[in-house]
Scaffold this active site. Structure first.
Site, mmCIF file in Angstrom:
data_model
loop_
_atom_site.group_PDB
_atom_site.id
_atom_site.type_symbol
_atom_site.label_atom_id
_atom_site.label_comp_id
_atom_site.label_asym_id
_atom_site.label_seq_id
_atom_site.Cartn_x
_atom_site.Cartn_y
_atom_site.Cartn_z
ATOM 1 N N HIS A 204 30.353 -56.315 84.920
ATOM 2 C CA HIS A 204 30.537 -57.524 84.112
ATOM 3 C C HIS A 204 29.525 -58.621 84.415
ATOM 4 O O HIS A 204 29.551 -59.669 83.775
ATOM 5 C CB HIS A 204 31.947 -58.084 84.331
ATOM 6 C CG HIS A 204 32.120 -58.734 85.678
ATOM 7 N ND1 HIS A 204 32.280 -58.011 86.832
ATOM 8 C CD2 HIS A 204 32.122 -60.031 86.052
ATOM 9 C CE1 HIS A 204 32.391 -58.836 87.859
ATOM 10 N NE2 HIS A 204 32.298 -60.075 87.416
HETATM 11 C C1 UD1 Z 1 33.914 -65.098 86.410
HETATM 12 C C2 UD1 Z 1 33.224 -65.503 87.717
HETATM 13 C C3 UD1 Z 1 32.720 -64.253 88.428
HETATM 14 C C4 UD1 Z 1 33.827 -63.226 88.592
HETATM 15 C C5 UD1 Z 1 34.453 -62.937 87.231
HETATM 16 C C6 UD1 Z 1 35.588 -61.961 87.275
HETATM 17 C C7 UD1 Z 1 32.058 -67.665 87.607
HETATM 18 C C8 UD1 Z 1 30.741 -68.327 87.560
HETATM 19 N N1 UD1 Z 1 32.051 -66.332 87.449
HETATM 20 O O1 UD1 Z 1 32.933 -64.487 85.593
HETATM 21 O O2 UD1 Z 1 32.228 -64.624 89.705
HETATM 22 O O3 UD1 Z 1 33.295 -62.054 89.142
HETATM 23 O O4 UD1 Z 1 34.955 -64.188 86.694
HETATM 24 O O5 UD1 Z 1 36.019 -61.709 85.965
HETATM 25 O O6 UD1 Z 1 33.063 -68.310 87.795
HETATM 26 N N2 UD1 Z 1 36.367 -64.385 78.467
HETATM 27 C C9 UD1 Z 1 37.387 -63.936 77.698
HETATM 28 N N3 UD1 Z 1 38.664 -64.151 78.130
HETATM 29 C C10 UD1 Z 1 38.931 -64.790 79.303
HETATM 30 C C11 UD1 Z 1 37.866 -65.263 80.073
HETATM 31 C C12 UD1 Z 1 36.582 -65.046 79.646
HETATM 32 O O7 UD1 Z 1 37.185 -63.341 76.648
HETATM 33 O O8 UD1 Z 1 40.132 -64.926 79.637
HETATM 34 C C13 UD1 Z 1 34.981 -64.136 78.021
HETATM 35 C C14 UD1 Z 1 34.407 -65.341 77.320
HETATM 36 O O9 UD1 Z 1 33.620 -64.898 76.287
HETATM 37 C C15 UD1 Z 1 33.571 -65.988 78.383
HETATM 38 C C16 UD1 Z 1 33.093 -64.786 79.189
HETATM 39 O O10 UD1 Z 1 34.176 -63.865 79.136
HETATM 40 O O11 UD1 Z 1 32.546 -66.762 77.873
HETATM 41 C C17 UD1 Z 1 32.772 -65.093 80.612
HETATM 42 O O12 UD1 Z 1 33.871 -65.727 81.246
HETATM 43 P P1 UD1 Z 1 33.620 -66.725 82.485
HETATM 44 O O13 UD1 Z 1 34.891 -67.246 83.007
HETATM 45 O O14 UD1 Z 1 32.575 -67.715 82.113
HETATM 46 O O15 UD1 Z 1 32.924 -65.818 83.580
HETATM 47 P P2 UD1 Z 1 33.157 -64.298 84.024
HETATM 48 O O16 UD1 Z 1 32.030 -63.481 83.517
HETATM 49 O O17 UD1 Z 1 34.535 -63.818 83.745
#
Ligand code: UD1
Length: 372
Positions: A204
């Protein structure tokens, strides 16, 4: 004594849950749980809270997704009035997420002591957003609870006073030990997906999945390996978007939705090997003695290589060749586990917190950070 715990993203929950439990043993401790809403999908958030038997959050900030600036600023703005109102003796954050950084920063600016659980890890790769989060959170934290001796050395080498660092071990492994048996009995891989001796894959990180060409090569290699091995791949929402955008539709590789904590653990405990770019999984596989192949250029968790089962493969075509060569190498029959990854780390974390923030008999005022 009032402790506020801040969670928000998937990897926070399994680290904080045992610490909440350990502190709950002490009558003099009042605890509050703030959920920032960084993760909001049921499987990434509520399902983990439920599986880990955590209390319902006292505050849910609904910050959601966005650019790093938008998300971090959203958490800062939303959490500040809550911390002002609650006036805790300390604010506990875990790991390297935007949730941890923003909560720590808001607390520090209010002169509330910050406890950083899983402090001191360093990839030394400043292209990783998490590396900024780790460094900044550590440097504004008042009490730094670490998982391994290399983390202590990193902190001391950056000038952090040794008396603020306590090596407590790995609270995520406390959660793993607590739910391991239930997960094994669930036997999800065989019962629900009809596979045994499977390889479990999670990918991811933006550095991998956002690079269409590199990610396409990884999927092609996994698809090829899946013709002879069962491979299960729970897909993170970011990765799902990338697969759809690049019109990648693997057939042999089993893509499944993100799983709740115990369901994922069930797939993990019975896996023959893991391929990942996750931080936490490098540690969980080490604790379970399962070979882990990490598709990253570096790791902030070197103890999983020196004293565990992790193989850092790098990224790019060379990494995929190494994966093909190593995947079927037999498992080490007596793998080592790093010291203090023993299921009792949260108890030590609670003791360290109590030692530092317990109010003197009869006192009503809270401590201010660094004796201010
Ligand atoms: C975050 C953490 C990462 C961790 C990961 C586990 C940071 C900088 N990164 O990354 O260290 O390994 O979580 O999952 O904090 N999204 C959804 N549903 C959700 C949440 C996110 O669809 O409930 C999608 C959205 O499009 C979002 C993208 O995932 O923009 C990324 O989510 P985000 O919370 O920014 O970071 P992660 O990649 O999940």
């Amino acid at each position: 004594m009032k402790i506020v715990h801040v969670v928000g993203a998937r990897p926070n929950f399994m680290k904080v849950a045992p610490t909440l439990d350990a502190l709950a043993e002490h009558d003099a401790v009042e605890q509050l749980l703030i959920h920032t809403g960084q993760h909001y999908d049921h499987e990434l958030s509520a399902a983990h809270v439920a599986d880990l038997d955590m209390p319902e959050p006292d505050y849910y900030l609904e910050v959601g997704s966005g650019t790093h600036a938008v998300q971090t600023a959203g958490i800062l703005t939303a959490i500040e009035p809550v911390l002002e109102r609650e006036e805790p003796d300390a604010v506990l954050v875990a790991g390297d997420t935007n949730t941890a950084l923003a909560a720590a920063l808001a607390a520090a600016k209010l002169r509330l002591p910050v406890v950083h659980l899983e402090a001191g890890l360093r990839s030394r790769d400043r292209t990783m957003p998490e590396e900024h989060n780790r460094v900044i959170t550590d440097h504004i934290a008042d009490l730094l609870l670490t998982t391994s001796a290399d983390a202590d050395r990193n902190l001391v080498s950056e000038g952090i006073a040794a008396d603020r660092i306590v090596l407590v071990g790995n609270t995520m492994i406390d959660s793993l030990r607590k739910y391991e048996e239930r997960a094994r009995e669930l036997d999800l891989a065989r019962r629900e997906f009809g596979v045994e001796d499977h390889v479990l894959v999670t990918l991811h990180r933006p550095s991998l999945v956002d690079d269409e060409a590199a990610f396409g090569e990884v999927i092609e290699t996994l698809e090829d390996l899946a013709r002879t091995r069962s491979i299960l791949f729970p897909v993170h929402p970011r990765t799902q978007r990338m697969l759809e955008g690049a019109r990648l539709r693997p057939r042999a590789l089993r893509l499944i939705p993100p799983q709740s904590y115990v369901r994922f653990l069930s797939l993990l405990v019975r896996a023959a090997a893991v391929v990942t770019d996750s931080g936490g999984l490098q540690e969980e596989t080490t604790a379970l003695g399962i070979p882990c192949f990490t598709l990253r250029a570096n790791t902030e968790r070197p103890v999983t290589i020196s004293e565990g089962t992790n193989h850092l493969l790098g990224i790019g075509p060379g990494a995929l060749e190494r994966l093909r060569a190593l995947l079927d190498v037999p498992r080490d029959p007596s793998p080592r586990i790093p010291p203090l990854w023993d299921g009792a780390a949260a108890q030590r974390a609670a003791d360290a917190i109590l030692r530092r923030y317990r109010r003197p008999e009869g006192a009503t005022a809270r401590f201010l950070v660094h004796g201010a």
